[in-house]
Design an enzyme around this catalytic site. Structure first.
Site, PDB file in Angstrom:
ATOM      1  N   ASP A   9       0.865  -1.185   0.000  1.00 27.20           N
ATOM      2  CA  ASP A   9       0.000   0.000   0.000  1.00 27.20           C
ATOM      3  C   ASP A   9       0.898   1.230   0.000  1.00 27.20           C
ATOM      4  OD1 ASP A   9      -1.662   2.141   0.605  1.00 27.20           O
ATOM      5  OD2 ASP A   9      -2.605   1.167   2.337  1.00 27.20           O
ATOM      6  N   ILE A  10       0.927   1.952  -1.102  1.00 31.19           N
ATOM      7  CA  ILE A  10       1.818   3.101  -1.248  1.00 31.19           C
ATOM      8  C   ILE A  10       1.546   4.187  -0.206  1.00 31.19           C
ATOM      9  CG2 ILE A  10       0.440   4.403  -2.927  1.00 31.19           C
ATOM     10  CD1 ILE A  10       3.173   4.851  -4.439  1.00 31.19           C
ATOM     11  N   ASN A  23      -5.401  12.139 -11.779  1.00 26.57           N
ATOM     12  CA  ASN A  23      -6.127  12.577 -12.964  1.00 26.57           C
ATOM     13  C   ASN A  23      -5.692  14.007 -13.261  1.00 26.57           C
ATOM     14  OD1 ASN A  23      -7.995  14.535 -11.656  1.00 26.57           O
ATOM     15  ND2 ASN A  23      -8.846  12.697 -10.697  1.00 26.57           N
ATOM     16  N   GLY A  31      -8.839   4.341  -7.501  1.00 32.27           N
ATOM     17  CA  GLY A  31      -7.554   3.652  -7.484  1.00 32.27           C
ATOM     18  C   GLY A  31      -6.534   4.292  -6.561  1.00 32.27           C
ATOM     19  N   ASP A  33      -5.022   7.124  -6.823  1.00 33.74           N
ATOM     20  CA  ASP A  33      -5.331   8.540  -6.605  1.00 33.74           C
ATOM     21  C   ASP A  33      -6.306   8.711  -5.440  1.00 33.74           C
ATOM     22  OD1 ASP A  33      -5.399  11.307  -7.083  1.00 33.74           O
ATOM     23  OD2 ASP A  33      -6.768  11.143  -8.781  1.00 33.74           O
ATOM     24  N   VAL A 124      -6.950   0.595 -14.760  1.00 36.22           N
ATOM     25  CA  VAL A 124      -8.076   1.239 -15.442  1.00 36.22           C
ATOM     26  C   VAL A 124      -7.661   2.067 -16.656  1.00 36.22           C
ATOM     27  CG1 VAL A 124      -9.571   1.250 -13.401  1.00 36.22           C
ATOM     28  CG2 VAL A 124      -8.168   3.250 -13.912  1.00 36.22           C
TER      29      VAL A 124
END
Length: 170
Positions: A9-10, A23, A31, A33, A124
């Site tokens: 998990d970043i 985005n 996601g 972001d 995605v």
């Protein structure tokens, strides 16, 4: 520069900067972001709005990167980059490589010595994880800068992590 790939998990990484697969409007989304914005808290969205109003009125271009503070994350900075969306015809590998290159340059500008990347545009945005791994690793390995000591690819899911490990030869 040390380069590694881990599944994880970043948002929990203890590095100077984490890269957000953002985005173009910098307003959070799904996601990676969405996870980064949720973990960072409202300060991140406020900084993104201010940055967009001051500089990126029409949105951050694909392949570009910009840094903000990291809000409540352990990292000091979030580097936002907009990956190419294959579903929208953005199939040029140079656009994807630019995300990694510009993020490293921005990391150096803010003084980050350690940085964590997701698999930008995989998922995605329709890019194959193996192709993303090849482009990301090649771009990082060929980066001429000497300021960043550690690049960690923090990947969601074992299959994506395996592509990065194989590409790294680990």
């Amino acid at each position: 520069m040390r380069i590694e790939a881990v599944e994880g998990d970043i948002t929990t990484e203890s590095v100077d900067a984490i890269v957000n697969a953002a985005n173009s409007q910098l307003m959070g989304g799904g996601g990676v972001d969405g996870a980064i914005h949720a973990a960072a808290g409202p300060t991140l969205l406020h900084e993104c709005r201010r940055l967009r109003a001051a500089r990126w009125h029409d949105g951050l271009p694909v392949g570009e990167a910009v840094a903000t503070g990291a809000g409540e994350l352990e990292a000091q900075w979030v580097i936002h980059t907009v990956g190419p969306n294959r579903h929208r015809g953005q199939t040029d590998p140079d656009l994807l490589a630019s995300c990694f290159r510009r993020s490293l340059e921005v990391a150096e500008e803010v003084g980050a010595r350690t940085i964590a990347f997701p698999a930008i545009s995989a998922g995605v945005y329709g890019w194959d994880a193996a192709e993303v791994a090849a482009i990301a690793v090649d771009t990082v390995r060929s980066h001429p800068g000497h300021e960043v000591d550690l690049v960690r690819f923090v990947l969601f899911g074992a299959p994506v992590a395996q592509h990065f490990r194989e590409t790294l030869g680990a």
